[in-house]
Design a protein around this motif. Structure first.
Motif, mmCIF file in Angstrom:
data_model
loop_
_atom_site.group_PDB
_atom_site.id
_atom_site.type_symbol
_atom_site.label_atom_id
_atom_site.label_comp_id
_atom_site.label_asym_id
_atom_site.label_seq_id
_atom_site.Cartn_x
_atom_site.Cartn_y
_atom_site.Cartn_z
ATOM 1 N N ALA A 1 31.092 48.995 -5.729
ATOM 2 C CA ALA A 1 29.902 48.149 -5.724
ATOM 3 C C ALA A 1 29.567 47.634 -7.117
ATOM 4 O O ALA A 1 28.937 46.576 -7.269
ATOM 5 C CB ALA A 1 28.721 48.908 -5.142
ATOM 6 N N LYS A 2 29.987 48.367 -8.148
ATOM 7 C CA LYS A 2 29.675 47.962 -9.521
ATOM 8 C C LYS A 2 30.466 46.731 -9.946
ATOM 9 O O LYS A 2 30.083 46.031 -10.885
ATOM 10 C CB LYS A 2 29.950 49.126 -10.472
ATOM 11 C CG LYS A 2 29.091 50.355 -10.190
ATOM 12 C CD LYS A 2 29.462 51.516 -11.108
ATOM 13 C CE LYS A 2 28.623 52.755 -10.784
ATOM 14 N NZ LYS A 2 29.014 53.921 -11.627
ATOM 15 N N GLY A 3 31.588 46.474 -9.271
ATOM 16 C CA GLY A 3 32.396 45.313 -9.624
ATOM 17 C C GLY A 3 32.079 44.071 -8.824
ATOM 18 O O GLY A 3 32.726 43.041 -8.988
ATOM 19 N N VAL A 4 31.067 44.146 -7.943
ATOM 20 C CA VAL A 4 30.700 43.015 -7.089
ATOM 21 C C VAL A 4 29.560 42.231 -7.733
ATOM 22 O O VAL A 4 28.641 42.809 -8.312
ATOM 23 C CB VAL A 4 30.268 43.512 -5.691
ATOM 24 C CG1 VAL A 4 29.771 42.357 -4.832
ATOM 25 C CG2 VAL A 4 31.418 44.236 -5.006
ATOM 26 N N GLU A 5 29.620 40.921 -7.614
ATOM 27 C CA GLU A 5 28.522 40.085 -8.088
ATOM 28 C C GLU A 5 27.541 39.893 -6.936
ATOM 29 O O GLU A 5 27.834 39.189 -5.968
ATOM 30 C CB GLU A 5 29.040 38.722 -8.562
ATOM 31 C CG GLU A 5 27.936 37.821 -9.110
ATOM 32 C CD GLU A 5 28.464 36.490 -9.616
ATOM 33 O OE1 GLU A 5 27.646 35.561 -9.764
ATOM 34 O OE2 GLU A 5 29.679 36.371 -9.848
ATOM 35 N N TRP A 6 26.396 40.539 -7.004
ATOM 36 C CA TRP A 6 25.399 40.492 -5.935
ATOM 37 C C TRP A 6 24.419 39.355 -6.215
ATOM 38 O O TRP A 6 23.669 39.398 -7.198
ATOM 39 C CB TRP A 6 24.660 41.821 -5.831
ATOM 40 C CG TRP A 6 25.569 42.989 -5.584
ATOM 41 C CD1 TRP A 6 26.106 43.831 -6.514
ATOM 42 C CD2 TRP A 6 26.079 43.429 -4.319
ATOM 43 N NE1 TRP A 6 26.908 44.772 -5.916
ATOM 44 C CE2 TRP A 6 26.914 44.558 -4.561
ATOM 45 C CE3 TRP A 6 25.907 42.998 -3.007
ATOM 46 C CZ2 TRP A 6 27.564 45.242 -3.548
ATOM 47 C CZ3 TRP A 6 26.553 43.679 -1.991
ATOM 48 C CH2 TRP A 6 27.367 44.782 -2.260
ATOM 49 N N THR A 7 24.409 38.339 -5.356
ATOM 50 C CA THR A 7 23.609 37.130 -5.573
ATOM 51 C C THR A 7 22.547 36.996 -4.490
ATOM 52 O O THR A 7 22.849 37.128 -3.300
ATOM 53 C CB THR A 7 24.509 35.883 -5.555
ATOM 54 O OG1 THR A 7 25.513 36.013 -6.559
ATOM 55 C CG2 THR A 7 23.696 34.624 -5.800
ATOM 56 N N ALA A 8 21.317 36.717 -4.900
ATOM 57 C CA ALA A 8 20.213 36.528 -3.955
ATOM 58 C C ALA A 8 20.026 35.049 -3.662
ATOM 59 O O ALA A 8 19.875 34.232 -4.586
ATOM 60 C CB ALA A 8 18.924 37.117 -4.529
ATOM 61 N N LEU A 9 20.065 34.690 -2.364
ATOM 62 C CA LEU A 9 19.896 33.283 -1.986
ATOM 63 C C LEU A 9 19.569 33.206 -0.492
ATOM 64 O O LEU A 9 20.199 33.880 0.322
ATOM 65 C CB LEU A 9 21.173 32.489 -2.274
ATOM 66 C CG LEU A 9 21.069 30.969 -2.115
ATOM 67 C CD1 LEU A 9 20.209 30.378 -3.235
ATOM 68 C CD2 LEU A 9 22.453 30.321 -2.105
ATOM 69 N N ALA B 1 37.979 39.571 -6.615
ATOM 70 C CA ALA B 1 36.734 39.303 -7.328
ATOM 71 C C ALA B 1 35.733 38.841 -6.282
ATOM 72 O O ALA B 1 35.779 37.701 -5.820
ATOM 73 C CB ALA B 1 36.948 38.237 -8.385
ATOM 74 N N VAL B 2 34.835 39.720 -5.874
ATOM 75 C CA VAL B 2 33.967 39.461 -4.731
ATOM 76 C C VAL B 2 32.558 39.083 -5.172
ATOM 77 O O VAL B 2 31.949 39.754 -6.006
ATOM 78 C CB VAL B 2 33.894 40.689 -3.803
ATOM 79 C CG1 VAL B 2 33.063 40.368 -2.563
ATOM 80 C CG2 VAL B 2 35.292 41.140 -3.392
ATOM 81 N N THR B 3 32.052 38.007 -4.552
ATOM 82 C CA THR B 3 30.656 37.617 -4.720
ATOM 83 C C THR B 3 29.957 37.789 -3.378
ATOM 84 O O THR B 3 30.413 37.257 -2.364
ATOM 85 C CB THR B 3 30.526 36.150 -5.170
ATOM 86 O OG1 THR B 3 31.150 35.987 -6.446
ATOM 87 C CG2 THR B 3 29.064 35.743 -5.277
ATOM 88 N N SER B 4 28.888 38.552 -3.354
ATOM 89 C CA SER B 4 28.091 38.740 -2.144
ATOM 90 C C SER B 4 26.835 37.894 -2.257
ATOM 91 O O SER B 4 26.109 37.970 -3.252
ATOM 92 C CB SER B 4 27.702 40.217 -1.983
ATOM 93 O OG SER B 4 26.687 40.359 -1.006
ATOM 94 N N VAL B 5 26.597 37.077 -1.240
ATOM 95 C CA VAL B 5 25.400 36.234 -1.206
ATOM 96 C C VAL B 5 24.536 36.668 -0.019
ATOM 97 O O VAL B 5 24.982 36.633 1.132
ATOM 98 C CB VAL B 5 25.772 34.743 -1.064
ATOM 99 C CG1 VAL B 5 24.509 33.888 -0.994
ATOM 100 C CG2 VAL B 5 26.659 34.293 -2.215
#
Length: 411
Positions: free
Chosen positions: A105-113, A85-89
């Protein structure tokens, strides 16, 4: 190494030793690759539910800082396809252009910070999913402003790893810079001091943030489909050829013999001869670096992976056992081809002598499978040893060979 000066040195070396067809990576080459001294755990490559599909499976949660970038996006891809379970920051909070539309890529949580500007509460919230698992940082910047280099490589990572410590991460992984490069810092332009200082700060923070840590220290990273200047980069095909060339024993011997860092020579107190040493070191593929980071995030590697050989020893093996064959192509075949080239160079002279003394061997043609390279066979990697041999063979060349200096391989 992402510094412009070292990259220019590398590109200059690559131009001077531009690999010929015998050293170009073959997409048909065998992909099996292993180091006998390495024993990866049985869990490597088995991450539940990977299989090349989307992420978010039953595997551990891993947070990747800089997950939209050159190295970070490959780390995200590997982990996602292994079922994590990958979160990209990242600042953009988006998948890179090359990954859009990909299932993983659809299963990744893409977070802007923005790691350097966000407050502690925002950092803790973004990194909360890494609690009890791993935090991987591929964050780094290049430029000519010492303060920006110090903050981008140091402060941003320090704050992130401090937040990781607060939320309770178990493993910390950081992409730094090879020690042989760092030893030359006093001979580089002054602004590079900020770059190295930031990397050192980040490594200390990563080591302090978790019980287990891994520092991945590359020299020059190549990969992708194009060349670039900001940051300096060469593509995968060209870079893998240079890696093979600079991995050959004669060049390695010369590089090993050169002193590291700076030396006193005549009136020059700090001659950066170590930069020549670094320029002769093989670059490393972005896939191998990403593979090493993924292995460390999964608990299958730790400590310091300093330089191309150490990174390949973990990263390429890990990719060979990962679900996605597309990611492992260059990392795995580069090491295989480099080993084959070295073996070919040591056996060619014996092969030629055997054919001259034994007519039955001279009647043989080059086999289709050249990977094993038994002593009576040859390959394109040693074709130059036939040059000038017509004088000793009465003007005849061995069967299977074309003009002097070239070899025909049956396919």
């Amino acid at each position: 190494m992402k510094g412009s000066l070292l990259a220019l040195l590398f590109v200059g070396t690559a131009s001077a030793f531009r690999p010929n067809a015998a050293l170009q990576p073959s997409r048909r080459a065998a992909r099996s690759y292993a180091y006998g001294s390495l024993r990866m755990s049985d869990s490597v490559g088995d991450g539940g539910g990977g299989g090349g599909g989307g992420g978010g499976g039953g595997g551990p949660a891993v947070t990747v800082l800089g997950g939209s970038g050159f190295v970070g996006s490959r780390v995200v891809k590997i982990l996602s396809e292994k079922g994590c379970a990958v979160t990209s920051v990242s600042k953009s909070g988006k998948a890179p252009a090359w990954a859009k539309g990909e299932a993983w890529a659809k299963g990744v949580e893409w977070t802007a910070l923005d790691l350097a500007k966000a407050d502690d509460a925002a950092l803790d919230a973004a990194l909360g999913s890494a609690a009890g698992s791993a935090l991987v940082s591929c964050v780094g910047v290049v430029g000519t402003d010492a303060a920006a280099l110090r903050d981008g490589n140091g402060l941003a990572n320090v704050r992130a790893f401090e937040a990781g410590k607060r939320v309770g991460i178990e493993r910390a992984v950081f992409v730094g810079v090879a020690s042989e490069v760092a030893e030359c810092k006093d001979g580089l332009p002054e602004f590079f001091g900020g770059y190295f200082e930031g990397k050192e700060q980040a490594e200390r923070a990563a080591t302090d943030a978790a019980g287990a840590s891994c520092m991945v220290r590359p020299t020059f990273i190549y990969g992708g489909d194009s060349f670039g200047l900001t940051p300096p980069r060469v593509n995968a095909d060209y870079g893998s050829g240079v890696e093979q060339l600079l991995s050959l024993p004669p060049i390695k011997i010369v590089a090993d013999a050169l002193p590291s860092g700076l030396i006193k020579a005549g009136l020059v107190d700090k001659l950066p001869i170590g930069l020549v040493k670094v320029a002769l070191r093989p670059p490393v593929s972005v896939e191998a670096v990403a593979g090493a980071c993924a292995a460390a995030a999964m608990g299958d590697a730790s400590g310091v992976l300093d330089g191309t050989a150490a990174i390949n020893k973990v990263g390429a093996v890990y990719l060979e056992r990962a679900p996605s064959s597309r990611l492992r192509t260059h990392a795995a075949t580069t090491a295989t081809a480099a080993a084959a080239a070295a073996a070919a160079a040591s056996r060619c002279r014996f092969s030629l002598a055997s054919r001259r003394s034994n007519p039955s061997l001279a009647a043989q043609t080059v086999p289709r499978n050249t990977h094993a390279l038994p002593t009576h066979q040859t390959s394109r990697g040693c074709s130059h040893h036939w040059r000038g041999s017509t004088k000793q063979t009465g003007g005849r060349r061995p069967p299977g060979h074309g003009p002097a200096g070239s070899a025909r391989v049956e396919r």
